[in-house]
Design an enzyme around this catalytic site. Structure first.
Site, PDB file in Angstrom:
ATOM      1  N   CYS A   1     -14.003   1.275  16.593  1.00  0.00           N
ATOM      2  CA  CYS A   1     -14.914   0.140  16.512  1.00  0.00           C
ATOM      3  C   CYS A   1     -14.150  -1.158  16.315  1.00  0.00           C
ATOM      4  CB  CYS A   1     -15.948   0.332  15.405  1.00  0.00           C
ATOM      5  SG  CYS A   1     -17.384  -0.760  15.634  1.00  0.00           S
TER       6      CYS A   1
ATOM      7  N   THR B   1      -7.853  -6.280   1.775  1.00  0.00           N
ATOM      8  CA  THR B   1      -9.165  -5.713   2.088  1.00  0.00           C
ATOM      9  C   THR B   1     -10.265  -6.483   1.376  1.00  0.00           C
ATOM     10  OG1 THR B   1      -8.126  -3.548   2.351  1.00  0.00           O
ATOM     11  CG2 THR B   1     -10.521  -3.603   2.117  1.00  0.00           C
TER      12      THR B   1
ATOM     13  N   SER C   1     -19.806 -17.126  12.781  1.00  0.00           N
ATOM     14  CA  SER C   1     -19.334 -15.890  12.159  1.00  0.00           C
ATOM     15  C   SER C   1     -19.636 -15.878  10.665  1.00  0.00           C
ATOM     16  CB  SER C   1     -17.825 -15.751  12.386  1.00  0.00           C
ATOM     17  OG  SER C   1     -17.301 -14.616  11.739  1.00  0.00           O
TER      18      SER C   1
ATOM     19  N   THR D   1      -7.070   1.189  28.107  1.00  0.00           N
ATOM     20  CA  THR D   1      -6.804   2.118  27.010  1.00  0.00           C
ATOM     21  C   THR D   1      -7.245   3.524  27.395  1.00  0.00           C
ATOM     22  OG1 THR D   1      -7.177   0.374  25.389  1.00  0.00           O
ATOM     23  CG2 THR D   1      -7.245   2.625  24.575  1.00  0.00           C
ATOM     24  N   THR D   2      -6.411   4.504  27.116  1.00  0.00           N
ATOM     25  CA  THR D   2      -6.774   5.899  27.332  1.00  0.00           C
ATOM     26  C   THR D   2      -8.078   6.200  26.609  1.00  0.00           C
ATOM     27  OG1 THR D   2      -4.474   6.578  27.589  1.00  0.00           O
ATOM     28  CG2 THR D   2      -6.055   8.293  26.983  1.00  0.00           C
TER      29      THR D   2
ATOM     30  N   THR E   1     -19.803   2.901  14.994  1.00  0.00           N
ATOM     31  CA  THR E   1     -18.631   3.776  14.971  1.00  0.00           C
ATOM     32  C   THR E   1     -19.053   5.231  15.036  1.00  0.00           C
ATOM     33  OG1 THR E   1     -16.635   4.369  13.761  1.00  0.00           O
ATOM     34  CG2 THR E   1     -18.583   3.890  12.442  1.00  0.00           C
TER      35      THR E   1
ATOM     36  N   LYS F   1     -17.438   7.389  11.012  1.00  0.00           N
ATOM     37  CA  LYS F   1     -17.880   7.390   9.616  1.00  0.00           C
ATOM     38  C   LYS F   1     -19.002   8.409   9.446  1.00  0.00           C
ATOM     39  CE  LYS F   1     -16.044   2.870   8.483  1.00  0.00           C
ATOM     40  NZ  LYS F   1     -15.135   2.774   9.650  1.00  0.00           N
TER      41      LYS F   1
ATOM     42  N   SER G   1     -18.845  -3.482   4.176  1.00  0.00           N
ATOM     43  CA  SER G   1     -18.108  -2.270   3.822  1.00  0.00           C
ATOM     44  C   SER G   1     -17.613  -2.224   2.386  1.00  0.00           C
ATOM     45  CB  SER G   1     -16.918  -2.096   4.770  1.00  0.00           C
ATOM     46  OG  SER G   1     -16.038  -3.196   4.661  1.00  0.00           O
TER      47      SER G   1
ATOM     48  N   ARG H   1       0.816  -1.207   0.000  1.00  0.00           N
ATOM     49  CA  ARG H   1       0.000   0.000   0.000  1.00  0.00           C
ATOM     50  C   ARG H   1       0.853   1.262   0.000  1.00  0.00           C
ATOM     51  NH1 ARG H   1      -5.510  -1.482   2.847  1.00  0.00           N
ATOM     52  NH2 ARG H   1      -5.542  -3.671   2.284  1.00  0.00           N
TER      53      ARG H   1
END
Length: 535
Positions: free
Chosen positions: A207, A457, A229, A369-370, A337, A340, A281, A113
């Site tokens: 997310c 992806t 799944s 996590t902060t 999320t 988006k 997506s 990428r």
């Protein structure tokens, strides 16, 4: 004229890794390939002769002239063969060589990428414009952002962010347990719970973290849990499921029958989670939500439903496909999320109070996590409120009108659009090099930014362009895009073969892709071209 193989790499990178680059690209370069091939046929040549060949090649290459000093230092063996498995020191693993080998592997399969340098603009009337920096600064139009409704630059959202920054500062100060909790966190979670008609909600830094943490925590905690799944699930869900190490069963994408077939094999009393997305997506597919929920509950499973690409865009208040189809009460856990359609950053899960408290108490991805900063919390809450209002409903209607218009124009011009019932418009190419070539030509020559979507992806052979028009793209902009895209398509000798799958394609959607009269009754667009085409 610049070298087409190396111009995307910085000069410092070329200087540091000249042997690697010559080994990779030399055979593809008409200037230096002859010299390299000549060196490869006679390994007994002196270093002096090899250096002469290198300097001759460099003198003809406009880009490598700038790194002549680095190339002169190369040994012939470095150019002819780079042995990544050999150790320079018997006691030390060759870390950098190994890392280079992995990068070369990505480049050879065309999945490496290279990020485009794009600064999106947020001034009055500027969205969806941006500035791009491949060869100096130039204006472009963005067609692939997940900022679907332009909320990141909405004046009221920006004002909330600005006020929060001045009053509370730029950071949260740590984890919520130590120093990061605030009324802004609690207010936003209350807003999200109300949006999804749930008892509670829990915020995460993204997310990805929300999906990973929630699925991992629940699967590890539930005794003997099995997870079912969807084959098309996002990497965040896959990671949480994989890390939990509980038995997993993968059902065909958006296929309720296959899900039921798998569920039947497990005792109804065994804890089970069925995880899937509403809007996929990359394909734009929309799941048969109610059917999947009903089958899951029939066999004693909880449902975990990812609404990431649906929140803000569907339903009376923007709660997603669940609200649109009036089945939120059948969704045990909803993930979404803030990054988006809501135009900020962060993720969340919503569900009943005890389930949310369980994740809050045991989920490492939340605990350690902060937390999200005040600016994000304030901006996201305002965006949710706007999209739940009449303004939000107007934006959603205009959004769908633009999606329908652009899709119809693309199909009219023979571009290979994949059929989807959502706001995402995939254009299938099926080859990573061609996909990248189209994307590069569009941004370089026409001023349109549409990112090429390649492996991992999407699966190999499914490479595509992914368009996401917003309510702020005008018809003139869309018409110009179609004209320019068709020209690039023809310049690259790509086929104009139209629609890439049947309207009743099971992969896109099965029961939610209603029959003509059902779609006609649901559609709010006067004389919708998609509906008319089905009549």
């Amino acid at each position: 004229m610049s070298c087409p193989f190396l111009t995307r790499l910085s000069h410092s990178y070329v200087k540091n890794y000249a042997p690697l680059l010559l080994n990779m690209y030399g055979s593809q370069c008409p200037v230096i390939s002859r010299s390299i091939n000549h060196m490869s046929t006679d390994n007994q040549k002196t270093q002096e002769n090899i250096t002469d060949h290198i300097e001759t090649a460099v003198s003809k290459c406009p880009f490598l002239k700038e790194v002549t000093s680095a190339v002169k230092e190369l040994k012939g063996q470095d150019i002819i063969e780079v042995n990544y498995d050999s150790k320079t020191n018997e006691e030390v693993f060759p870390y950098n060589n190994f890392f280079h080998q992995q990068i070369i592997k990505k480049k050879k399969e065309h999945s490496y990428r290279i990020f485009k340098k794009v600064n999106r603009l947020a001034g009055p009337g500027e969205f969806p414009k941006a500035l791009e920096y491949t060869s100096g600064e130039k204006p472009i139009t963005v067609w692939c952002s997940n900022d679907y409704l332009g909320m990141s630059c909405h004046p009221l959202v920006k004002n909330e962010v600005r006020n929060a920054l001045e009053r509370y500062g730029s950071g949260a100060g740590g984890t919520r347990n130590i120093s990061g909790n605030s009324t802004l966190h609690e207010d936003l979670e209350k807003t999200l719970a109300q949006l999804h008609e749930k008892d509670g909600a829990l915020l995460f830094t993204s997310c990805f973290v929300a999906n990973d943490t929630t699925l991992f925590t629940l699967a590890k905690a539930l005794p003997g849990c099995h997870i079912f799944s969807d084959a098309g699930n996002h990497a965040s869900m896959i990671q949480g499921i994989k890390n939990s190490q509980v038995p997993k069963h993968i059902f065909k994408h958006n296929d309720p029958e296959h899900l039921e077939e798998l569920l039947k094999k497990i005792d109804v009393n065994v804890p089970k989670i069925v995880a899937f997305e509403t809007v996929h997506s990359m394909t734009g597919a929309v799941c048969p939500l109610e059917e999947l929920c009903d089958i899951a509950h029939k066999y004693g499973a909880l449902t975990f439903v990812d609404e990431v690409h649906a929140v803000g865009l569907y339903g009376e208040h923007g709660a997603g496909i669940g609200e649109r189809d009036h089945v939120m009460h059948k969704m045990d856990m909803i993930s979404g999320t803030l990054g988006k359609a809501f135009g900020n950053i962060g993720g969340y899960v919503a569900g009943n109070g005890v389930l949310i408290d369980m994740i809050r108490s045991y989920g490492a991805g939340f605990i350690f996590t902060t937390s999200l900063p005040p600016t994000v919390l304030a901006g996201a809450k305002k965006a949710i409120e706007i999209l739940a209002s009449d303004e939000g409903r107007t934006l959603r209607q205009k959004h769908q009108e633009n999606v329908q218009y652009l899709r119809a124009q693309l199909l009219k011009n023979g571009l290979p659009v994949e059929h989807t019932p959502s706001h995402i418009i995939p254009i299938k190419i099926g080859d990573p090099m061609q996909c990248t070539a189209v994307s590069d030509a569009l941004i370089r020559d026409k001023g349109h930014y549409i990112q090429a979507i390649n492996f991992p992806t999407v699966a190999r052979g499914q490479e595509k362009l992914r368009l996401a028009p917003t309510p702020h793209h005008t018809k003139e902009m869309m018409d110009q895009l179609v004209t320019d895209l068709k020209q690039v398509w023809q310049d690259l000798n790509l086929p104009l073969n139209g629609l890439q799958c049947e309207k009743e394609c099971k992969f896109c959607q099965k029961p939610i892709l209603f029959k003509y009269y059902e779609l006609r009754d649901r559609c709010t667009i006067p004389n919708c071209p998609q509906i008319l085409a089905m009549a």
